[in-house]
Design a protein around this motif. Structure first.
Motif, short mmCIF file in Angstrom:
data_model
loop_
_atom_site.label_atom_id
_atom_site.label_comp_id
_atom_site.label_asym_id
_atom_site.label_seq_id
_atom_site.Cartn_x
_atom_site.Cartn_y
_atom_site.Cartn_z
N VAL A 26 0.95 -1.15 0.00
CA VAL A 26 -0.02 0.08 0.00
C VAL A 26 0.97 1.26 -0.04
N GLU A 27 0.57 2.25 -1.04
CA GLU A 27 1.36 3.48 -1.05
C GLU A 27 0.55 4.60 -0.97
N GLY A 28 1.00 5.51 -0.37
CA GLY A 28 0.06 6.70 -0.17
C GLY A 28 -1.17 6.88 0.50
N LEU A 29 -1.02 5.90 1.82
CA LEU A 29 -2.30 5.93 2.72
C LEU A 29 -2.64 7.11 3.61
N GLU A 30 -1.45 7.90 3.46
CA GLU A 30 -1.50 9.24 4.22
C GLU A 30 -2.24 10.21 3.38
N ASN A 31 -2.77 10.01 1.98
CA ASN A 31 -3.41 10.73 1.11
C ASN A 31 -4.88 10.67 1.59
N ILE A 32 -5.50 9.73 2.29
CA ILE A 32 -6.66 9.83 2.55
C ILE A 32 -7.32 10.67 3.82
N PRO A 33 -7.79 11.66 3.64
CA PRO A 33 -8.33 12.70 4.84
C PRO A 33 -9.18 11.67 5.82
N ARG A 34 -8.68 11.70 7.13
CA ARG A 34 -9.15 11.07 8.14
C ARG A 34 -10.29 11.78 8.97
N GLY A 35 -11.46 11.20 9.28
CA GLY A 35 -12.43 12.31 9.97
C GLY A 35 -13.31 13.05 9.25
N GLY A 36 -13.33 13.09 7.84
CA GLY A 36 -14.07 13.84 7.26
C GLY A 36 -14.59 12.98 6.00
N PRO A 37 -15.43 13.61 5.18
CA PRO A 37 -16.21 12.93 4.06
C PRO A 37 -15.02 12.74 2.68
N VAL A 38 -15.22 11.47 2.28
CA VAL A 38 -14.02 11.06 1.24
C VAL A 38 -14.81 10.20 -0.08
N LEU A 39 -14.62 10.54 -0.95
CA LEU A 39 -15.04 9.71 -2.17
C LEU A 39 -14.19 9.17 -2.80
N LEU A 40 -13.87 7.62 -2.65
CA LEU A 40 -12.93 6.89 -3.24
C LEU A 40 -13.34 6.50 -4.49
N VAL A 41 -12.37 6.54 -5.41
CA VAL A 41 -12.52 6.04 -6.94
C VAL A 41 -11.37 5.35 -7.36
N ALA A 42 -11.86 4.29 -7.95
CA ALA A 42 -10.72 3.15 -8.18
C ALA A 42 -10.85 2.63 -9.54
N ASN A 43 -9.86 2.11 -10.31
CA ASN A 43 -10.00 1.24 -11.43
C ASN A 43 -10.62 -0.08 -11.06
N HIS A 44 -10.99 -0.83 -12.08
CA HIS A 44 -11.85 -1.93 -11.83
C HIS A 44 -11.36 -3.12 -12.61
N HIS A 45 -10.82 -4.16 -12.28
CA HIS A 45 -10.27 -5.12 -12.96
C HIS A 45 -10.45 -6.54 -12.56
N ASN A 46 -10.83 -6.72 -11.28
CA ASN A 46 -10.91 -7.93 -10.63
C ASN A 46 -12.27 -8.10 -9.94
N SER A 47 -13.35 -7.69 -10.62
CA SER A 47 -14.70 -8.06 -10.20
C SER A 47 -14.67 -7.88 -8.62
N LEU A 48 -15.64 -8.66 -7.80
CA LEU A 48 -15.53 -8.42 -6.37
C LEU A 48 -14.41 -8.35 -5.49
N VAL A 49 -13.40 -8.84 -5.94
CA VAL A 49 -12.04 -8.92 -5.17
C VAL A 49 -11.89 -7.31 -4.92
N ASP A 50 -12.15 -6.49 -5.84
CA ASP A 50 -11.50 -5.12 -5.80
C ASP A 50 -12.02 -4.68 -4.69
N PRO A 51 -13.51 -4.51 -4.19
CA PRO A 51 -13.93 -3.83 -3.27
C PRO A 51 -13.44 -4.40 -1.66
N VAL A 52 -13.03 -5.79 -1.83
CA VAL A 52 -12.67 -6.35 -0.78
C VAL A 52 -11.34 -5.86 -0.49
#
Length: 447
Positions: A26-52
């Protein structure tokens, strides 16, 4: 209750990821704001494994969006409800698109309350070597939340998922988290075209996703670029060892950028190098070794130490590994068989992960029942405790054995085919020199 269920889902996600993947970087975990609203957007190549994977790697209790037709899959509906997944109604599924008003409202409420939403803006899980064209849903959700609820703290965070071999059990994965995007300027944009801010923000989101994903021109060129990057970037070492996923990603991304520039600058030279890399890769495959084997020096003292260390470890694990193999061989094989019936390459890992989630406990329960019938309650309880532990050690045992056997076989081939190995290593160095010359030409042209 919802908080408790979120913790359960997060714990299950971490357990599944820990079992299914050998390693997740995992790289860049510090980029996720904590304690506030966040909208995560990701690429999608591995079906239901991706959200897990996102749930486990980002440590964000996000509400995912998923196509409404998944609620019709037997057994999956309960999992979606457990995770409080929000349905999206798509025209290609024959759904009533007007129901998406409820979907958007639910997303706005979650974000306005300081929560997190996660979605895949490509809209599909696919096998293309690059991002698919993004849908505008993420931008519409973000702009709507800011405009209607005044959520000034909301940030959109790109998440890139890269898999070593996405359909393979116990392979590796990389999660790269990009720079947060502030949607407020787009929500405040006064434009005669009301959809212009949505399109503009979608383009910014796409640029952010491109920074954390690998985007090749084509599947064939993806193979070529990956081979060239591996040859150039795999440094010499005593014993074989794979590059970290993050290191390999950086090398490949740099090669992709350089490839585009060099194709325009000197296409003939690039084509010549491509043919040379293909011929080299074919020869390496014919010899049944890998790049890491050719880059290894294999000094005698290191080989002896590795051999005895691995032998002792495997001997120590053997009793539990034997029990685990006997107990769990059937569900393991059955998951593999079921995965072969999938119609697309993005589904095997999903079948293996979720199939194993159900098949292994059921198999263990059957064994415990047999133990109870034959030896009584104490034996059944002991087996209930030993089944998951022994299965874990069986997995580690077979991994270590297969890796050791593979390296040992490669070492023997290189020793008994010294002339052929020497030629391959010379060709390897020649390719590295050609790549370096192209890089120097690229640097001069850019300067």
């Amino acid at each position: 209750m919802r908080s408790f269920l979120d913790n359960v889902v997060a714990g299950l996600a971490r357990a599944c990821v820990r079992i299914f993947f050998r390693r997740v970087e995992v790289e860049g975990l510090e980029n996720i704001p904590r304690g506030g609203p966040v909208l995560l957007v990701a690429n999608h190549h591995n079906s239901l494994v991706d959200p897990v994977l996102i749930l486990a790697a980002t440590k964000v209790r996000a509400r995912f969006l998923a196509k409404s037709t998944l609620w019709d899959v037997p057994g999956l509906k309960q999992i979606l409800q457990l995770g409080a997944v929000i349905p999206v109604f798509r025209a290609q599924d024959g759904s009533d698109m007007s129901q998406n008003q409820t979907t958007f409202r639910a997303c706005h409420e979650v974000l306005a309350g300081g929560g997190a939403i996660a979605l895949f803006p490509e809209g599909i899980s696919h096998n293309a070597p690059h991002l698919a064209r993004l849908k505008t849903g993420a931008a519409r959700i973000a702009i709507g939340t800011v405009a209607d609820y005044g959520s000034d703290a909301l940030r959109i965070v790109p998440v890139g998922l890269t898999f070593e071999e996405k359909g393979t059990f116990r392979s590796r994965a990389l999660v790269r988290i990009g720079t947060p995007i502030d949607p407020r300027p787009f929500a405040a944009d006064e434009n005669e075209d009301p959809f212009a801010p949505v399109r503009e923000l979608t383009e910014v989101v796409e640029a952010g996703l491109r920074e954390v994903t690998l985007n090749y021109p084509s599947t064939r060129e993806a193979t070529l670029i990956d081979r060239a990057a591996e040859v150039y970037s795999t440094g010499e070492r005593d014993l074989p060892g794979r590059m970290a996923m993050a290191e390999a990603f950086s090398a490949r991304q740099a090669f992709i950028d350089a490839y585009h520039r060099m194709r325009a600058l000197d296409p003939a030279r690039v084509d010549a190098l491509a043919k040379r890399v293909d011929a080299y890769a074919h020869s390496v495959g014919q010899m049944k070794v890998r790049e890491e084997h050719l880059a290894a020096r294999f000094p005698s003292e290191a080989v002896v130490a590795q051999t005895f260390g691995t032998a002792w470890l495997l001997f120590f694990w053997l009793p539990l590994a034997t029990l685990g193999t006997v107990i769990s061989h059937l569900p393991y094989r059955l998951c593999g068989v079921l995965a072969r019936f999938t119609k697309t390459d993005d589904l095997p890992s999903t079948v293996k992960l979720f199939g194993g989630f159900f098949l292994f406990p059921v198999t263990w329960a059957v064994w415990c029942g047999l133990a109870y019938s034959a030896f009584g309650g104490a034996a059944a309880l002991a087996l209930a405790l030993l089944a998951p532990i022994s299965t874990w050690f069986a997995m580690l045992f077979h991994e270590r054995y297969e890796r050791f056997f593979d390296d040992a076989t490669a070492w023997l081939r290189l020793r008994f085919k010294k002339e052929e190995a020497g030629e391959l290593r010379q060709e390897r160095e020649a390719i590295r020199e050609d790549v370096e010359a192209l890089r120097a030409l690229d640097d001069r042209h850019r300067s």
